[in-house]
Design an enzyme around this catalytic site. Structure first.
Site, PDB file in Angstrom:
ATOM      1  N   LYS A 110      39.717  47.256  42.471  1.00  0.00           N
ATOM      2  CA  LYS A 110      40.000  45.853  42.790  1.00  0.00           C
ATOM      3  C   LYS A 110      40.975  45.712  43.961  1.00  0.00           C
ATOM      4  O   LYS A 110      40.996  44.679  44.626  1.00  0.00           O
ATOM      5  CB  LYS A 110      40.497  45.120  41.553  1.00  0.00           C
ATOM      6  CG  LYS A 110      39.369  44.979  40.523  1.00  0.00           C
ATOM      7  CD  LYS A 110      39.706  44.095  39.369  1.00  0.00           C
ATOM      8  CE  LYS A 110      38.504  43.896  38.457  1.00  0.00           C
ATOM      9  NZ  LYS A 110      38.076  45.151  37.774  1.00  0.00           N
TER      10      LYS A 110
HETATM   11  C1  LIG Z   1      36.822  45.370  37.252  1.00  0.00           C
HETATM   12  C2  LIG Z   1      36.399  46.768  36.971  1.00  0.00           C
HETATM   13  C3  LIG Z   1      35.037  47.127  36.789  1.00  0.00           C
HETATM   14  C4  LIG Z   1      33.905  46.106  36.808  1.00  0.00           C
HETATM   15  O1  LIG Z   1      33.712  45.541  38.064  1.00  0.00           O
HETATM   16  P1  LIG Z   1      32.934  44.143  38.218  1.00  0.00           P
HETATM   17  O2  LIG Z   1      33.061  43.760  39.635  1.00  0.00           O
HETATM   18  O3  LIG Z   1      33.626  43.193  37.269  1.00  0.00           O
HETATM   19  O4  LIG Z   1      31.524  44.411  37.808  1.00  0.00           O
HETATM   20  C5  LIG Z   1      34.734  48.472  36.582  1.00  0.00           C
HETATM   21  N1  LIG Z   1      35.703  49.411  36.525  1.00  0.00           N
HETATM   22  C6  LIG Z   1      37.014  49.105  36.687  1.00  0.00           C
HETATM   23  C7  LIG Z   1      38.025  50.186  36.585  1.00  0.00           C
HETATM   24  C8  LIG Z   1      37.412  47.786  36.919  1.00  0.00           C
HETATM   25  O5  LIG Z   1      38.722  47.495  37.070  1.00  0.00           O
END
Ligand SMILES: *Cc1c(COP(=O)(O)O)cnc(C)c1O
Length: 461
Positions: A110
């Site tokens: 993120k």
């Molecule tokens: C947020 C997240 C996901 C999922 O990603 P999306 O964009 O919500 O599909 C997968 N793995 C981790 C570690 C995350 O923080």
């Protein structure tokens, strides 16, 4: 480039307004009026670019109202916080490529989007002479990435609620050790749902929302999707440089944001064979792709908690394209979902879905088994989210294709599950060593709307 809503009921807005708007004012999600397509020659001319240069080429196609020098500067500053020169390096282990997205300040993917979004907010607020108070709830991951995205920035305060003593200790420390004056951590004595309900009710309090210019950093901001498109291109260049063909990206999915960025890359003309949507036991999207069954279930807690989601907020963007960019069909689908708890699709629509996507749901036992087996074969530690994608790729990617698995978190971030699977506690990278000895700041409050509203009023810009 102008932006329209999946629900079709707003006037088109420019990129800067789209970033500030977040959710479209008609309740839909913003999308570019058209997705630019790239020629093979353009693609080829980008092969040697650095991550930051590539990000500039891609983002400037969409952010046409930001001057080039400003945009390149925003991008350079956003990725200066990463601990790897390549930003999102690709490693090759045991026949699969791993696209490491965890080199940002909070060790999860993120950061790639939120470092840029934070800088964009600061840039636009300054230009407009405005301020923003970001308010959000987190069960762990997104909160820290959002805090690192805006720490120390002018004209922005951030208030992040987390459930007191209910996140992992490291997740709480990653938030509370950020002691910049504009960062306000609130540990609410309740559950994550309590936190989320309080935040929702504050956003629904329109006079409060307006007076304090409340802002959100959830995964529906178009700028977040856009930032994530870049690493699909970057990885595709690295893998094809190395002779890989028929690339399949395997994406551990929760809110459909990350994999939707891959879909946009493919729509732009990146030669991707398929997108593999990997889920844990929360498998509504796998049921949709494999059986045409898009019906809501209950959220099941798993060892990959960032994917413990039923209603994927970014899925609406994909539906807009699946429904031939017809906003009336999108509106009808969401009425149907509210009334019946499901959306029905025609066989023609499902055939088109399967031209783009493969999908597999991976359970907890398989996830832990995959972490152990992969470590035994290669010495490489997968975090549980990444392991879901690796397992799905091992089972579904055909022999003549090249799997590229998105590694969405550093294994140390979910060290307990990794240790359970392998007996090894993954070491923290340098950035987190000694975090438990740093000064921290956090307000512990009752999970009570009035108390939290008063705290925000006291500390808001
Ligand atoms: C947020 C997240 C996901 C999922 O990603 P999306 O964009 O919500 O599909 C997968 N793995 C981790 C570690 C995350 O923080």
């Amino acid at each position: 480039m102008n932006y329209i809503s999946t629900r079709g009921q707003i006037e088109p807005v420019g990129f800067k307004d789209a970033v500030m708007m977040g959710l479209a004012t008609d309740g839909g999600l913003l999308l570019p009026e058209r997705v630019p397509t790239l020629s093979a020659a353009t693609l080829d001319s980008w092969r040697e670019l650095s991550y930051q240069q590539l990000a500039f080429e891609l983002i400037s196609l969409y952010a046409t109202d930001i001057p080039a020098d400003d945009l390149q500067d925003l991008i350079n500053r956003s990725y200066a916080t990463f601990d790897n020169r390549e930003i999102t390096p690709v490693v090759h282990e045991d026949g699969v490529y791993i696209l490491e997205l965890f080199h940002g300040p909070t060790l999860a993917f993120k950061d790639v989007a939120l470092q840029l979004l934070g800088n964009l907010f600061a840039y636009l607020l300054k230009e407009r002479g405005e301020k923003m108070n970001i308010v959000g709830a987190t069960s762990g991951d997104t909160g820290s990435a959002a805090i690192y995205g805006v720490r120390g920035k002018e004209n922005i305060n951030i208030f992040i609620l987390h459930p007191h003593l209910k996140t992992s200790p490291i997740q709480a420390l990653q938030m509370t050790t950020v002691t910049d004056a504009n960062v306000h951590n609130i540990a609410a004595k309740g559950t994550f749902d309590d936190c989320q309900n309080i935040v929702k009710s504050l956003f629904n309090d329109l006079p409060f929302k307006e007076k304090y210019a409340l802002g959100a950093v959830n995964s529906i901001n178009w700028a977040r999707v856009l930032a994530q498109v870049v690493y699909y291109f970057y990885a595709w260049f690295r893998v094809t440089d190395n002779g890989g063909a028929n690339v399949v990206f395997s994406v551990p999915t929760g809110n459909f944001g990350d994999i939707f960025a891959g879909y946009i890359a493919k729509r732009m003309g990146l030669p991707v064979s398929k997108l593999l949507l990997a889920t844990n036991e929360n498998n509504i999207l796998t049921r949709f792709i494999n059986d045409g069954d898009y019906s809501l279930g209950d959220v099941v807690p798993t060892v990959s908690p960032s994917m413990d989601i039923q209603l994927a907020s970014n899925f609406e963007r994909y539906l807009f394209y699946l429904f031939d960019e017809n906003p009336a069909r999108v509106r009808d689908a969401f009425v149907e979902l509210t009334q019946t708890g499901r959306i029905a699709f025609s066989s023609n629509e499902l055939a088109r879905v399967r031209e783009e996507f493969l999908s597999r749901s991976v359970n907890q036992a398989e996830t832990l088994e995959t972490i152990a087996a992969f470590h035994k074969a290669t010495g490489y530690l997968l975090d549980p989210h990444t392991a879901v994608g690796v397992r799905a790729a091992q089972e579904l990617v055909p022999a003549d294709a090249t799997p590229v698995c998105l590694a969405t978190a550093h294994p140390a971030k979910f060290g307990e599950a990794v240790e359970q699977a392998t007996g090894i506690a993954p070491p923290f990278p340098q950035a987190l060593a000694g975090i438990d000895r740093l000064p921290s700041r956090c307000a512990v409050l009752e999970a009570d709307r009035t108390a939290i509203k008063a705290f925000i009023e006291e500390n808001a810009l």
